[in-house]
Design a protein around this motif. Structure first.
Motif: not given
Length: 236
Positions: A191-210
């Motif tokens: 996600l850090d390679k996106r033009p605008v990386p998403p904030p942590m609160e958005a990442r918490a709602k995404m699918i997790q590696p587990e």
């Protein structure tokens, strides 16, 4: 019967989560990735199961290095029950307006070509054994193109989707099955390679590696008579 796996991209993200899950369930795993440091961190995170994990640093986009690594991993494992292709990359300048040939080729080389090299590398051992499971972590961008992912990434993932179908079409006669998993947004370092990386609160709602590790284990643990050919997984 010993359960053995080769996992690409296992120095972080989904690959790391799958490796740790497999180690915990008694699998012997070859960890493959570009940097030995990340792979060794994965191995150490396995704790008492660390001895089940073996490090193989490799640039999967290099066909010669990939061929040598697969051969060494299969030899170390004494065969291969499963290949899980998790390695992948993207670029910040990804829209067609700014995409250049060099960046396009780098994405295709890692996401598509590297996957092909490892599939070709394990097929002889799987054919000899008369069984094997290949799981390709694709992306929902390999099923439905979107501007967010960028044209190079979309093209590479559509290619992996077609490769997965080809494996099932050609190799089922040898007892080999393949699954393409199409996840939506996953909270990984990519996600850090996106033009605008998403904030942590958005990442918490995404699918997790587990969560992806759960999906992979379903595919590899099914009886040989069954195959999950496609799995679409998105954040709720």
């Amino acid at each position: 019967m010993a359960k053995t796996a080769i996992i690409t991209g296992s120095g972080s993200g989904v690959g790391r989560a799958v490796a740790l899950r497999m180690a915990a369930e008694g699998w012997t795993v070859a960890l493959v990735g570009r940097t030995a440091k990340g792979l060794e961190e994965t191995r150490q995170l396995a704790g008492t199961n660390a001895s089940n994990l073996h490090v193989f640093s490799c640039d999967i986009a290099d066909p010669v290095a990939a061929e040598k690594t697969v051969a060494a991993a299969v030899n170390k494992l004494g065969g291969v029950t499963a290949l899980v292709n998790c390695a992948g990359t993207n670029i910040p300048r990804r829209s067609l307006e700014v995409l250049n040939a060099g960046d396009y080729q780098s994405v295709i080389a890692a996401n598509l070509n590297g996957t092909v090299y490892f599939v070709l590398g394990v097929l002889p051992a799987m054919r000899k054994a008369g069984s094997g499971t290949i799981v390709n972590i694709v992306s929902d961008a390999g099923m439905f193109a979107n501007a967010k992912a960028g044209a190079a990434y979309v093209a590479s993932k559509f290619g992996v989707s077609g490769l997965t179908q080809s494996i099932n079409a050609e190799e089922r006669q040898h007892g080999i099955r393949a699954c393409a998993i199409y996840p939506g947004d996953i909270a990984t370092p990519l996600l850090d390679k996106r033009p605008v990386p998403p904030p942590m609160e958005a990442r918490a709602k995404m699918i997790q590696p587990e969560d992806m590790a759960d999906c992979v284990m379903l595919c590899v643990n099914l009886p040989d008579r069954a195959v999950v050919e496609q799995m679409l997984v998105r954040p709720r």
